[in-house]
Enzyme design. Structure first.
Site, mmCIF file in Angstrom:
data_model
loop_
_atom_site.group_PDB
_atom_site.id
_atom_site.type_symbol
_atom_site.label_atom_id
_atom_site.label_comp_id
_atom_site.label_asym_id
_atom_site.label_seq_id
_atom_site.Cartn_x
_atom_site.Cartn_y
_atom_site.Cartn_z
ATOM 1 N N ASP A 13 74.731 58.138 72.763
ATOM 2 C CA ASP A 13 73.837 56.998 72.525
ATOM 3 C C ASP A 13 74.170 55.803 73.404
ATOM 4 O OD1 ASP A 13 72.665 58.507 70.397
ATOM 5 O OD2 ASP A 13 74.401 57.972 69.177
ATOM 6 N N GLY A 40 69.106 63.117 71.417
ATOM 7 C CA GLY A 40 67.808 62.484 71.219
ATOM 8 C C GLY A 40 67.695 61.375 72.222
ATOM 9 N N HIS A 41 66.620 61.346 72.979
ATOM 10 C CA HIS A 41 66.450 60.200 73.853
ATOM 11 C C HIS A 41 65.025 59.703 73.832
ATOM 12 C CE1 HIS A 41 67.136 63.817 76.523
ATOM 13 N NE2 HIS A 41 65.840 63.710 76.449
ATOM 14 N N GLN A 220 75.014 63.620 74.696
ATOM 15 C CA GLN A 220 76.175 63.109 73.944
ATOM 16 C C GLN A 220 77.112 62.312 74.875
ATOM 17 O OE1 GLN A 220 75.649 66.823 73.291
ATOM 18 N NE2 GLN A 220 74.144 66.126 71.836
HETATM 19 P P1 IMP Z 1 76.712 68.424 66.095
HETATM 20 O O1 IMP Z 1 76.586 68.230 67.568
HETATM 21 O O2 IMP Z 1 75.386 68.446 65.386
HETATM 22 O O3 IMP Z 1 77.575 69.602 65.741
HETATM 23 O O4 IMP Z 1 77.471 67.149 65.492
HETATM 24 C C1 IMP Z 1 78.832 66.888 65.778
HETATM 25 C C2 IMP Z 1 79.085 65.402 65.938
HETATM 26 O O5 IMP Z 1 78.468 64.952 67.136
HETATM 27 C C3 IMP Z 1 78.507 64.512 64.821
HETATM 28 O O6 IMP Z 1 79.371 63.431 64.610
HETATM 29 C C4 IMP Z 1 77.200 64.028 65.402
HETATM 30 O O7 IMP Z 1 76.779 62.824 64.821
HETATM 31 C C5 IMP Z 1 77.587 63.853 66.863
HETATM 32 N N1 IMP Z 1 76.458 63.954 67.783
HETATM 33 C C6 IMP Z 1 75.817 65.067 68.167
HETATM 34 N N2 IMP Z 1 74.839 64.771 69.044
HETATM 35 C C7 IMP Z 1 74.879 63.438 69.216
HETATM 36 C C8 IMP Z 1 74.136 62.532 70.051
HETATM 37 O O8 IMP Z 1 73.239 62.900 70.813
HETATM 38 N N3 IMP Z 1 74.494 61.227 69.955
HETATM 39 C C9 IMP Z 1 75.499 60.789 69.165
HETATM 40 N N4 IMP Z 1 76.225 61.604 68.390
HETATM 41 C C10 IMP Z 1 75.920 62.909 68.415
#
Ligand code: IMP
Length: 425
Positions: A13, A40-41, A220
């Site tokens: 983010d 997400g963007h 990420q």
């Molecule tokens: P997962 O990727 O759904 O397995 O989540 C693992 C961790 O990564 C969690 O803390 C999510 O909130 C974080 N996370 C996954 N994708 C994003 C992103 O695009 N932005 C910020 N945090 C993310």
């Protein structure tokens, strides 16, 4: 011709969507190389707002090829709905999906939830999209790849082998649900038919296009990297610069420029350590002014000061040769602005991000304080013409400090969501 890589240096983010879109203008091909629809963007072009989770940002620009690389995990249902959404706005995407990319299956989403319930208080706070279980299957060699999805015979064969195994795991987790091979095959073979023409050998395609402008788009941030982030509170892919090579098949020595995106403060979604977190009025200011709500889950993000230990860790590992500062406008209006330049752990000064959760829990950030600033009307416009010397003194000091501490040049400063709200340096 050049190959450029853009990645996040914090916990995601950072505002990469806008930066990628900015560079995508000159690119012929935009490649996503890791993650899935956990990302997400939001991209604003004129008055139009586009929200994507899986599609590479470049997809909305005419004449560009968007590539979903082998390192991405693809939920075909989500992908099809994103393709349909942009088609309904009159844009025909030129999209190519790697035949080696893994498919997120229904059991991955079910197990994401089950594993989180099992972790209880120690849950990761995942996005619940099945990302972790899909990457686990890839590594365990139990995955289904896009090339298998579009081939009915292989899809059925893989499902007959995998679904009984998953049903056994559901039982072990005390879950009532069971999946049937026929039902999953019925649904997923339809997705395969829809996507078939887009699934290709993207490695061959990219290697045949090395003389074009290629942009590698990270998802990420480096602190969510499964090896270098705050494990186990991470995602399951390689979010550092090196992930681009493994996730696209473009060799490291072919990448000309590596740009780290640094938000002017820090945010984090989900659980896990966050040394500079401000669970107070300052955090509220940052969250409110920065609209810090997740694009994917709508959760409010935790907010805090910029942490240069984190950023240096990310830049070092990724080999960045430029940085982009985003959301600098959000810091305006604060009386004081702080930046962590090092940590104190057990009374000792540390300037590397530790691996152990025990050490991380003991971190006391060492801050450098700056007086707050306000940018007057027209000052940003002047900065675009005359350079950042036109900006308020303390803001310039803030930016100079980031450059000096990281040793990496600032290429661009973004002060709002619109494309024009950007100063190139
Ligand atoms: P997962 O990727 O759904 O397995 O989540 C693992 C961790 O990564 C969690 O803390 C999510 O909130 C974080 N996370 C996954 N994708 C994003 C992103 O695009 N932005 C910020 N945090 C993310």
């Amino acid at each position: 011709m050049s190959i450029k890589l853009v990645f996040g240096t914090q916990w995601g983010d950072e505002g990469k969507g806008k930066v990628v879109d900015y560079y995508a203008e000159k690119a012929d091909i935009v490649v996503r190389y890791q993650g899935g629809n956990n990302a997400g963007h939001t991209i604003k072009i004129g008055d139009e707002v586009f929200k994507f989770h899986l599609l590479p940002s470049g997809v909305v620009r005419k004449g560009k090829t968007a590539v979903i690389g082998n390192g991405v995990v693809v939920d075909p249902k989500v992908l099809i709905s994103e393709i349909e959404a942009i088609r309904s706005r009159g844009i025909e995407p030129h999209l190519v999906i790697s035949d080696r990319a893994h498919v997120i299956m229904p059991y991955h989403k079910m197990l994401d939830g089950a594993e989180e319930r099992f972790r209880g208080k120690k849950k990761v706070g995942t996005t619940g999209r099945g990302i972790g279980p899909c990457y686990s299957d890839k590594i365990a060699r139990l995955g289904i790849r896009m090339g298998d999805l579009v081939d009915e015979e292989t899809l059925r064969e893989r499902l007959e082998f995998i679904i009984p195994l998953k049903n056994g795991i559901f039982e072990a987790y005390g879950m009532e649900e069971r999946l049937s091979v026929d039902e999953v095959f019925e649904e997923y073979s339809q997705y395969g038919k829809y996507l078939k023409d887009m699934v290709r050998d993207t490695v061959a395609m990219l290697h045949g296009s090395m003389d074009r402008e290629i942009l590698l788009e990270g998802a990420q941030g480096a602190m969510l990297d499964v090896d270098f982030g705050t494990y186990p509170y991470t995602t399951s892919s390689h979010t550092i610069g090196g992930g681009a090579s493994a996730g696209s098949g473009i060799p490291p020595n072919a990448i000309d420029e590596i740009i780290g995106v640094v938000k002017a403060y820090t945010t984090r979604v989900g659980m896990g350590p966050f040394p500079t977190e401000q669970d107070n009025k300052i955090g509220e200011h940052l969250g409110r002014k920065g609209h810090e709500f997740g694009t994917t889950t709508g959760r409010s993000r935790r907010c805090g000061w910029l942490d240069l230990v984190v950023v240096k860790h990310a830049l070092r590992i990724s080999g960045a040769n430029g940085i982009v500062i985003t959301k600098i406008d959000v810091l305006e209006g604060l009386e004081k602005v702080k930046v962590a330049r090092a940590y104190e752990i057990d009374g000792k000064r540390v300037d590397r991000f530790p691996a152990s959760m025990k050490d991380i829990a003991k971190i006391k950030p060492i801050y450098r304080d700056f007086e707050g600033w306000t940018v007057e009307n027209g000052e940003w416009e002047r900065a675009k013409k005359e350079g950042i010397s036109a900006l308020p003194k303390t803001l310039k000091e803030y930016l100079a400090f980031i450059e000096k501490e990281t040793g990496v040049k600032i290429r661009m400063v973004s002060y709002g969501p619109a494309r024009e709200e950007t100063v190139e340096i």
